[in-house]
Design a protein around this motif. Structure first.
Motif, PDB file in Angstrom:
ATOM      1  N   LEU A   1      -2.045   0.667  -5.933  1.00 18.18           N
ATOM      2  CA  LEU A   1      -1.080   1.770  -5.998  1.00 18.18           C
ATOM      3  C   LEU A   1      -0.104   1.678  -7.169  1.00 18.18           C
ATOM      4  CD1 LEU A   1      -0.194   2.155  -2.201  1.00 18.18           C
ATOM      5  CD2 LEU A   1      -1.555   3.725  -3.585  1.00 18.18           C
ATOM      6  N   LYS A   2      -0.134   0.591  -7.898  1.00 18.07           N
ATOM      7  CA  LYS A   2       0.834   0.390  -8.977  1.00 18.07           C
ATOM      8  C   LYS A   2       0.822   1.510 -10.012  1.00 18.07           C
ATOM      9  CE  LYS A   2       1.328  -4.647  -8.876  1.00 18.07           C
ATOM     10  NZ  LYS A   2       0.981  -5.925  -9.564  1.00 18.07           N
ATOM     11  N   LYS A   3      -0.315   2.126 -10.214  1.00 15.87           N
ATOM     12  CA  LYS A   3      -0.453   3.138 -11.261  1.00 15.87           C
ATOM     13  C   LYS A   3       0.044   4.521 -10.828  1.00 15.87           C
ATOM     14  CE  LYS A   3      -4.405   5.053 -12.166  1.00 15.87           C
ATOM     15  NZ  LYS A   3      -5.798   5.310 -12.596  1.00 15.87           N
ATOM     16  N   TYR A   4       0.448   4.673  -9.549  1.00 18.44           N
ATOM     17  CA  TYR A   4       0.840   5.989  -9.038  1.00 18.44           C
ATOM     18  C   TYR A   4       2.348   6.081  -8.798  1.00 18.44           C
ATOM     19  CZ  TYR A   4      -4.167   6.461  -8.128  1.00 18.44           C
ATOM     20  OH  TYR A   4      -5.532   6.510  -8.264  1.00 18.44           O
ATOM     21  N   THR A   5       2.916   7.278  -9.043  1.00 18.71           N
ATOM     22  CA  THR A   5       4.325   7.548  -8.723  1.00 18.71           C
ATOM     23  C   THR A   5       4.413   7.998  -7.267  1.00 18.71           C
ATOM     24  OG1 THR A   5       4.182   9.885  -9.317  1.00 18.71           O
ATOM     25  CG2 THR A   5       4.701   8.327 -11.107  1.00 18.71           C
ATOM     26  N   ILE A   6       5.642   8.046  -6.715  1.00 17.37           N
ATOM     27  CA  ILE A   6       5.822   8.486  -5.325  1.00 17.37           C
ATOM     28  C   ILE A   6       5.392   9.943  -5.167  1.00 17.37           C
ATOM     29  CG2 ILE A   6       8.220   9.255  -5.554  1.00 17.37           C
ATOM     30  CD1 ILE A   6       6.705   7.314  -2.588  1.00 17.37           C
ATOM     31  N   GLU A   7       5.596  10.746  -6.217  1.00 21.70           N
ATOM     32  CA  GLU A   7       5.168  12.150  -6.157  1.00 21.70           C
ATOM     33  C   GLU A   7       3.644  12.249  -6.092  1.00 21.70           C
ATOM     34  OE1 GLU A   7       5.513  16.368  -8.650  1.00 21.70           O
ATOM     35  OE2 GLU A   7       6.430  14.540  -9.457  1.00 21.70           O
ATOM     36  N   GLN A   8       2.961  11.427  -6.885  1.00 23.91           N
ATOM     37  CA  GLN A   8       1.494  11.427  -6.852  1.00 23.91           C
ATOM     38  C   GLN A   8       0.976  10.935  -5.506  1.00 23.91           C
ATOM     39  OE1 GLN A   8       1.034   8.920 -10.351  1.00 23.91           O
ATOM     40  NE2 GLN A   8       0.072  10.607 -11.496  1.00 23.91           N
ATOM     41  N   ILE A   9       1.633   9.922  -4.959  1.00 22.34           N
ATOM     42  CA  ILE A   9       1.214   9.348  -3.682  1.00 22.34           C
ATOM     43  C   ILE A   9       1.329  10.372  -2.557  1.00 22.34           C
ATOM     44  CG2 ILE A   9       1.842   7.665  -1.893  1.00 22.34           C
ATOM     45  CD1 ILE A   9       2.539   5.731  -4.189  1.00 22.34           C
ATOM     46  N   THR A  10       2.422  11.131  -2.531  1.00 22.35           N
ATOM     47  CA  THR A  10       2.680  12.046  -1.412  1.00 22.35           C
ATOM     48  C   THR A  10       2.010  13.411  -1.561  1.00 22.35           C
ATOM     49  OG1 THR A  10       4.769  12.685  -2.473  1.00 22.35           O
ATOM     50  CG2 THR A  10       4.868  10.964  -0.775  1.00 22.35           C
ATOM     51  N   THR A  11       1.305  13.614  -2.657  1.00 23.38           N
ATOM     52  CA  THR A  11       0.639  14.914  -2.852  1.00 23.38           C
ATOM     53  C   THR A  11      -0.880  14.781  -3.010  1.00 23.38           C
ATOM     54  OG1 THR A  11       1.107  14.792  -5.241  1.00 23.38           O
ATOM     55  CG2 THR A  11       2.656  16.050  -3.854  1.00 23.38           C
ATOM     56  N   GLN A  12      -1.398  13.561  -2.879  1.00 21.98           N
ATOM     57  CA  GLN A  12      -2.847  13.339  -2.928  1.00 21.98           C
ATOM     58  C   GLN A  12      -3.279  12.664  -1.628  1.00 21.98           C
ATOM     59  OE1 GLN A  12      -4.488  11.740  -6.663  1.00 21.98           O
ATOM     60  NE2 GLN A  12      -2.448  11.952  -7.564  1.00 21.98           N
ATOM     61  N   LYS A  13      -4.111  13.344  -0.886  1.00 17.13           N
ATOM     62  CA  LYS A  13      -4.449  12.902   0.470  1.00 17.13           C
ATOM     63  C   LYS A  13      -4.962  11.471   0.530  1.00 17.13           C
ATOM     64  CE  LYS A  13      -7.344  14.173   4.433  1.00 17.13           C
ATOM     65  NZ  LYS A  13      -8.333  15.142   4.952  1.00 17.13           N
ATOM     66  N   SER A  14      -5.956  11.150  -0.289  1.00 16.05           N
ATOM     67  CA  SER A  14      -6.581   9.827  -0.210  1.00 16.05           C
ATOM     68  C   SER A  14      -5.609   8.718  -0.622  1.00 16.05           C
ATOM     69  CB  SER A  14      -7.835   9.771  -1.079  1.00 16.05           C
ATOM     70  OG  SER A  14      -7.544  10.124  -2.412  1.00 16.05           O
ATOM     71  N   ILE A  15      -4.755   9.006  -1.621  1.00 16.03           N
ATOM     72  CA  ILE A  15      -3.782   8.005  -2.067  1.00 16.03           C
ATOM     73  C   ILE A  15      -2.692   7.823  -1.022  1.00 16.03           C
ATOM     74  CG2 ILE A  15      -2.224   7.338  -3.936  1.00 16.03           C
ATOM     75  CD1 ILE A  15      -5.174   7.554  -4.730  1.00 16.03           C
ATOM     76  N   LEU A  16      -2.255   8.937  -0.444  1.00 18.47           N
ATOM     77  CA  LEU A  16      -1.242   8.871   0.617  1.00 18.47           C
ATOM     78  C   LEU A  16      -1.770   8.075   1.808  1.00 18.47           C
ATOM     79  CD1 LEU A  16       1.448   9.670   1.907  1.00 18.47           C
ATOM     80  CD2 LEU A  16       0.403  11.855   2.572  1.00 18.47           C
ATOM     81  N   GLN A  17      -3.037   8.268   2.141  1.00 16.92           N
ATOM     82  CA  GLN A  17      -3.636   7.534   3.254  1.00 16.92           C
ATOM     83  C   GLN A  17      -3.579   6.030   3.011  1.00 16.92           C
ATOM     84  OE1 GLN A  17      -4.549   8.610   6.128  1.00 16.92           O
ATOM     85  NE2 GLN A  17      -5.558   6.786   6.935  1.00 16.92           N
ATOM     86  N   LEU A  18      -3.816   5.620   1.780  1.00 15.59           N
ATOM     87  CA  LEU A  18      -3.727   4.196   1.444  1.00 15.59           C
ATOM     88  C   LEU A  18      -2.302   3.672   1.578  1.00 15.59           C
ATOM     89  CD1 LEU A  18      -6.113   3.791  -1.617  1.00 15.59           C
ATOM     90  CD2 LEU A  18      -6.241   2.552   0.534  1.00 15.59           C
ATOM     91  N   TYR A  19      -1.357   4.475   1.144  1.00 10.49           N
ATOM     92  CA  TYR A  19       0.056   4.061   1.239  1.00 10.49           C
ATOM     93  C   TYR A  19       0.452   3.888   2.708  1.00 10.49           C
ATOM     94  CZ  TYR A  19       5.047   3.861   0.207  1.00 10.49           C
ATOM     95  OH  TYR A  19       6.355   3.452   0.094  1.00 10.49           O
ATOM     96  N   VAL A  20      -0.007   4.805   3.542  1.00  8.30           N
ATOM     97  CA  VAL A  20       0.264   4.715   4.982  1.00  8.30           C
ATOM     98  C   VAL A  20      -0.346   3.433   5.550  1.00  8.30           C
ATOM     99  CG1 VAL A  20      -0.229   5.781   7.223  1.00  8.30           C
ATOM    100  CG2 VAL A  20       0.458   7.214   5.284  1.00  8.30           C
ATOM    101  N   LYS A  21      -1.587   3.136   5.134  1.00 10.19           N
ATOM    102  CA  LYS A  21      -2.249   1.919   5.604  1.00 10.19           C
ATOM    103  C   LYS A  21      -1.456   0.675   5.200  1.00 10.19           C
ATOM    104  CE  LYS A  21      -6.183   3.383   7.470  1.00 10.19           C
ATOM    105  NZ  LYS A  21      -6.580   3.054   8.848  1.00 10.19           N
ATOM    106  N   LYS A  22      -0.962   0.695   3.984  1.00 13.71           N
ATOM    107  CA  LYS A  22      -0.181  -0.452   3.499  1.00 13.71           C
ATOM    108  C   LYS A  22       1.027  -0.712   4.401  1.00 13.71           C
ATOM    109  CE  LYS A  22       3.037  -0.381   0.222  1.00 13.71           C
ATOM    110  NZ  LYS A  22       4.070  -1.425   0.447  1.00 13.71           N
ATOM    111  N   LEU A  23       1.751   0.359   4.722  1.00 15.43           N
ATOM    112  CA  LEU A  23       2.927   0.208   5.577  1.00 15.43           C
ATOM    113  C   LEU A  23       2.535  -0.260   6.972  1.00 15.43           C
ATOM    114  CD1 LEU A  23       4.977   3.376   4.512  1.00 15.43           C
ATOM    115  CD2 LEU A  23       5.384   1.004   3.868  1.00 15.43           C
ATOM    116  N   LYS A  24       1.408   0.220   7.465  1.00 16.15           N
ATOM    117  CA  LYS A  24       0.934  -0.218   8.790  1.00 16.15           C
ATOM    118  C   LYS A  24       0.587  -1.700   8.793  1.00 16.15           C
ATOM    119  CE  LYS A  24      -2.177   1.908  11.057  1.00 16.15           C
ATOM    120  NZ  LYS A  24      -3.486   2.557  11.320  1.00 16.15           N
ATOM    121  N   HIS A  25      -0.107  -2.133   7.747  1.00 13.23           N
ATOM    122  CA  HIS A  25      -0.551  -3.525   7.690  1.00 13.23           C
ATOM    123  C   HIS A  25       0.616  -4.488   7.505  1.00 13.23           C
ATOM    124  CE1 HIS A  25      -4.335  -1.693   7.700  1.00 13.23           C
ATOM    125  NE2 HIS A  25      -4.702  -1.814   6.443  1.00 13.23           N
TER     126      HIS A  25
END
Length: 409
Positions: A260-284
């Motif tokens: 995820l280092k290459k993505y901004t918070i705006e990119q993370i929250t507006t791209q489904k697959s990237i957002l899903q990974l961010y959610v997984k990270k917080l869960k783990h």
């Protein structure tokens, strides 16, 4: 490992090679390695079968010439068949028959058992055989690139057909794994990824829901040895989930963080697959990181998410937040999260999330010693999970049911 000269010489004598000068040459050029000794013995036998008197000058002069020399005493049909059957990682009669029907070598399929008598063929079980790995690598040097591609394509199609038509769970898993393996020898990265997303992703999601973590970790690891995580984020998300299910939470989080280092918070929250990974990270990370830090991270990102566009990801964040609040003993806030989740699950028909949340609500009721309602919710979730073949979540609910029984027996 190589054999000692004395042991190798005994082996050659036991194979019927009585000529001392031939044995000495075989020992010299094979350096005692069993594979090379086996091919040299096969060469000797083929000479005898063709009524050729074995002489020292008829054998290879070094290890590189051993296979070439052996082929001199085989028929063209045998050589071409060996080339083709060396491509699959293993084979049985059905695959042997399929490949010889697809590539006419002139070798009779009825001689399957005779073919398997070659020393470089290993019997894996009652029906399955494989060609020695060194032989397979050596043959790659002499098979034309076009033939190599066509054979791999045929093998992949063979296993894909088994995957699509079999009703046996284990057979389907084995077949799609083999199909995927051979794809990379004739598809570009882009074509390979398209195939996976079109034909495999939904099946892997089904296995993910069933908790098939060891199998998926192995297969996805093979896939990502050919393509990058960025090429297929959807499968990468499954991969990290399976790493977590194997108990490697820190590894999963570090892996996602690096991605995820290459993505901004705006990119993370507006791209489904990237957002899903961010959610997984917080869960783990909730397993080993500070609860307060993770809750803060959730609340900081939650406000940027359009929950009508990404309801599943929003629910996952709510679920993680509610679980952490429950761990902290902040019951009222956690129940508000879980009630919001149940309402959204009804709206979007997310049965898997509903089962998971019912389990958490049962955990809360168990914590406040309300065993009756905890049992009711647990039973509701268990029945719902079984009705929808959500084995993984049914097993989780069984654990909660056992805890209720232990506490109130």
């Amino acid at each position: 490992e190589s054999l000692r000269n004395k042991d190798a010489d005994t082996f050659l004598k036991n194979c019927g090679i009585n000529e001392m000068d031939i044995r000495q040459k075989m020992l010299s050029i094979s350096m005692g390695y069993p594979y090379h000794l086996d091919i040299l013995v096969d060469t000797y036998i083929e000479m005898k079968n063709k009524n050729i008197t074995p002489r020292i000058e008829l054998f290879a002069n070094n290890s590189r010439e051993i296979l070439e020399c052996f082929f001199k005493y085989l028929s063209t049909e045998e050589i071409e068949t060996i080339k083709i059957i060396s491509i699959p990682r293993f084979y049985d009669f059905e695959l042997f028959n399929y490949l010889l029907s697809s590539f006419s070598t002139g070798y009779p399929v009825t001689m399957f058992d005779e073919f398997n008598k070659f020393s470089f063929v290993t019997k894996m079980d009652n029906q399955t055989y494989c060609i020695h790995e060194i032989m397979r690598k050596d043959l790659l040097q002499i098979i034309s690139s076009n033939l190599f591609i066509q054979i791999n394509k045929k093998i992949s199609e063979y296993f894909f057909s088994i995957f699509n038509n079999s009703l046996k769970c284990t057979e389907r898993k084995d077949a799609i794994r083999e199909c995927i393996y051979y794809l990379k020898f004739y598809l570009s990265h882009e074509e390979y990824t398209i195939f996976l997303l079109s034909n495999v992703k939904d099946y892997f999601i089904d296995l993910q829901n069933k908790g098939e973590c060891t199998y998926l970790c192995d297969v996805l690891s093979e896939i990502f040895s050919y393509i990058t995580y960025f090429d297929c984020v959807e499968l990468y998300e499954i991969y990290t989930d399976m790493i977590m299910l194997n108990g490697n939470f820190k590894e999963a989080v570090d892996n996602i963080d690096s991605f995820l280092k290459k993505y901004t918070i705006e990119q993370i929250t507006t791209q489904k697959s990237i957002l899903q990974l961010y959610v997984k990270k917080l869960k783990h990370q909730m397993v080993f990181a500070s609860l307060n830090d993770t809750i803060l991270s959730i609340r900081n990102v939650k406000c940027f998410i359009d929950n009508t566009q990404f309801p599943h990801q929003y629910l996952e964040l709510l679920y993680t937040e509610g679980t952490m609040l429950l761990e902290k003993g902040e019951f009222d806030e956690s129940q508000k999260c879980f009630n919001d989740i149940i309402n959204l699950c009804e709206q979007y028909n997310y049965i898997d999330m509903k089962c998971r949340t019912l389990r958490k609500k049962a955990d809360y009721l168990l914590a406040i010693n309300n065993g009756y309602e905890a049992k009711e919710l647990c039973s509701l979730g268990f029945d719902l999970a079984n009705e929808n073949d959500l084995i993984r979540y049914a097993n989780y609910l069984l654990c909660t049911q056992a805890e209720i029984y232990r506490k109130f027996k």
